[in-house]
Design a protein around this motif. Sequence first.
Motif, PDB file in Angstrom:
ATOM      1  N   LEU B  16       0.840  -1.204   0.000  1.00 46.90           N
ATOM      2  CA  LEU B  16       0.000   0.000   0.000  1.00 46.90           C
ATOM      3  C   LEU B  16       0.874   1.253   0.000  1.00 46.90           C
ATOM      4  N   ALA B  17       1.951   1.206   0.763  1.00 46.12           N
ATOM      5  CA  ALA B  17       2.856   2.364   0.814  1.00 46.12           C
ATOM      6  C   ALA B  17       3.506   2.586  -0.552  1.00 46.12           C
ATOM      7  N   ARG B  18       3.874   1.484  -1.200  1.00 49.01           N
ATOM      8  CA  ARG B  18       4.467   1.623  -2.535  1.00 49.01           C
ATOM      9  C   ARG B  18       3.468   2.228  -3.517  1.00 49.01           C
ATOM     10  N   HIS B  19       2.225   1.807  -3.392  1.00 50.66           N
ATOM     11  CA  HIS B  19       1.178   2.354  -4.270  1.00 50.66           C
ATOM     12  C   HIS B  19       1.035   3.860  -4.047  1.00 50.66           C
ATOM     13  N   ALA B  63     -10.648   2.090  -2.802  1.00 53.91           N
ATOM     14  CA  ALA B  63      -9.428   1.834  -2.043  1.00 53.91           C
ATOM     15  C   ALA B  63      -8.212   2.348  -2.806  1.00 53.91           C
ATOM     16  N   TYR B  64      -8.215   2.133  -4.116  1.00 46.85           N
ATOM     17  CA  TYR B  64      -7.101   2.612  -4.958  1.00 46.85           C
ATOM     18  C   TYR B  64      -6.949   4.120  -4.824  1.00 46.85           C
ATOM     19  N   ARG B  65      -8.084   4.817  -4.938  1.00 50.13           N
ATOM     20  CA  ARG B  65      -8.041   6.282  -4.949  1.00 50.13           C
ATOM     21  C   ARG B  65      -7.751   6.857  -3.565  1.00 50.13           C
ATOM     22  N   ALA B  66      -8.180   6.168  -2.529  1.00 48.11           N
ATOM     23  CA  ALA B  66      -8.083   6.741  -1.182  1.00 48.11           C
ATOM     24  C   ALA B  66      -6.992   6.073  -0.346  1.00 48.11           C
ATOM     25  N   ALA B  67      -6.094   5.384  -1.002  1.00 43.64           N
ATOM     26  CA  ALA B  67      -5.070   4.654  -0.248  1.00 43.64           C
ATOM     27  C   ALA B  67      -4.249   5.569   0.652  1.00 43.64           C
ATOM     28  N   GLY B  72      -3.108   3.030   8.944  1.00 45.09           N
ATOM     29  CA  GLY B  72      -2.402   1.920   9.553  1.00 45.09           C
ATOM     30  C   GLY B  72      -2.872   1.528  10.935  1.00 45.09           C
ATOM     31  N   GLU B  73      -4.070   1.973  11.311  1.00 42.58           N
ATOM     32  CA  GLU B  73      -4.566   1.617  12.642  1.00 42.58           C
ATOM     33  C   GLU B  73      -5.151   0.207  12.665  1.00 42.58           C
ATOM     34  N   SER B  74      -5.438  -0.328  11.503  1.00 44.24           N
ATOM     35  CA  SER B  74      -5.901  -1.712  11.429  1.00 44.24           C
ATOM     36  C   SER B  74      -5.107  -2.397  10.328  1.00 44.24           C
ATOM     37  N   THR B  78      -8.297  -5.878   6.940  1.00 42.09           N
ATOM     38  CA  THR B  78      -9.484  -5.389   7.655  1.00 42.09           C
ATOM     39  C   THR B  78     -10.024  -4.143   6.955  1.00 42.09           C
ATOM     40  N   TRP B  79      -9.115  -3.265   6.586  1.00 43.19           N
ATOM     41  CA  TRP B  79      -9.490  -2.028   5.879  1.00 43.19           C
ATOM     42  C   TRP B  79     -10.198  -2.354   4.559  1.00 43.19           C
TER      43      TRP B  79
END
Lengths: 290, 215
Positions: B16-19, B63-67, B72-74, B78-79
Amino acid sequence: MTGGPGSAHVALDTLADVEEGIAGTQVVVAVETHLQSCSECNERLSRLRTTRALLTTLPAESMPPTVRERVDTALAQAADERSRTVVPLAQRRLRWNSPAVAGTSAAAAVVILVGALVAGHVIHRNPTRHDTSGAAGAGAARNAAPSFSPAGMKEWATGSNYTPASIPSLIPKIVTGTPSSPLFGAQKSAPGALTGGTVASPAPTATARAALTQEQLRDSPQAVLQCATALADGVPTVPVAVDFAKYDGKPAVILALPTPAHPTLLDIWVVRTTCSSSNLDLYFQRVSRP
Amino acid sequence: MTTEGTADGDDDRALLARHVGGDRDAFGLLVERHRDRLWRVALRTLGDPDDAADAVQDALVSAYRAAATFRGESAVTTWLHRITVNACLDLARRRASRPTTTLSDRTDAETSAVPGPFEAADTAATVLAALRRLPMDQAAAVVIVDVEGFSVREAAEILGAPEGTVKSRCARARARLAELLSELAPGVSGNPAAGNPAPPPPVQRHVTTTREEEL
């Protein structure tokens, strides 16, 4: 007993509560006592346990190829839209740190700043704790007079109640209508607010990275722009319209954003609590542009 | 069930961080890891393959747009599940609000599509048919906990509801399913048909979201 008026047996709901451990002590004792002598209720309990067992053994189907294909296509389209405008994070940081940023256009400074905000970098930097170039870059950006124009953004406080069903009919009103008075009027004469259709605020400080609340959005047009940019996946974006209203009866901020590469569409985002705490607080719907 | 704190969870966060950092391939890899489970949750919660496809597509694009907003709280899984469940609930509400496809119409259509006691040849199909007749919030809870194996704590995060509410919804769902299964396929639930002579009344599928209750 607990199976309803006139029933001597235990209701399935009660048995399920006991099984889940959420029934009161008295109920548990009564049910256990009853089960010792009631074959019918033991049969119900067995049925309940069988049901749960069936749920846990459902086959693990994979996503069908046709669905995979359409999801991949949709994601490829989203990637394509992103790639046309997004400056990679590394480039943003490089440009931010460069003193040359002071000599670039003010608009570019703001674009970099907003992009950095969205990515959650740079803004927490304290110039006293960083190298000279970083401090110079930050100082240059603060002194720059950002000039990208949100003149097209219509600001509303209609109080309308938006729902998934009413969004298609309410959005045209805020997109094509004319607000009777400027929403950010109190701030327009002060530094840091919309002035003549431009953002003349100083660069956001470290606090700007925190989740933007509805109140902050209401107080600052720049917060609205930051929120819109976050929602647009880091692409600096000026909303077509923003409405401080309701969603499903609760206070919400409605943002109508242009859809990249699709001029006939609008992306409608509903901020229900904060803008950037989690996209789980958000509701998204794409509609035709009126 | 959780990947939180595990190598997989760490990999999810890294992807996700890489994205967010501009890596064009990272999100696709993340999707590849989770798509089947997200698909199953949507299919079993909504009960309709077309609706499930719409919901999963909406969820993954969101999810793609709002990554960048993921804090990182879950765990990432889960997200993603929470976004998917929310997309399912939103889609169900949109369907219910359409003048041409009212809630009762949809319920009638679902009811007519449910196999009768003598047509149910496949246990899984019968269980899925019964799931379709649950209120949406109960279906989502029991799918997340019993079918997908998430803990009640994780399910509470996914559903945006307190753990007690999740347990209660699961209990209601299991009781209702046990009733429905004895009606639809007496042999499957281990209950003789004679034990349940009066069929339960049709269930109106409620599309109340957990978020409405929580906000």
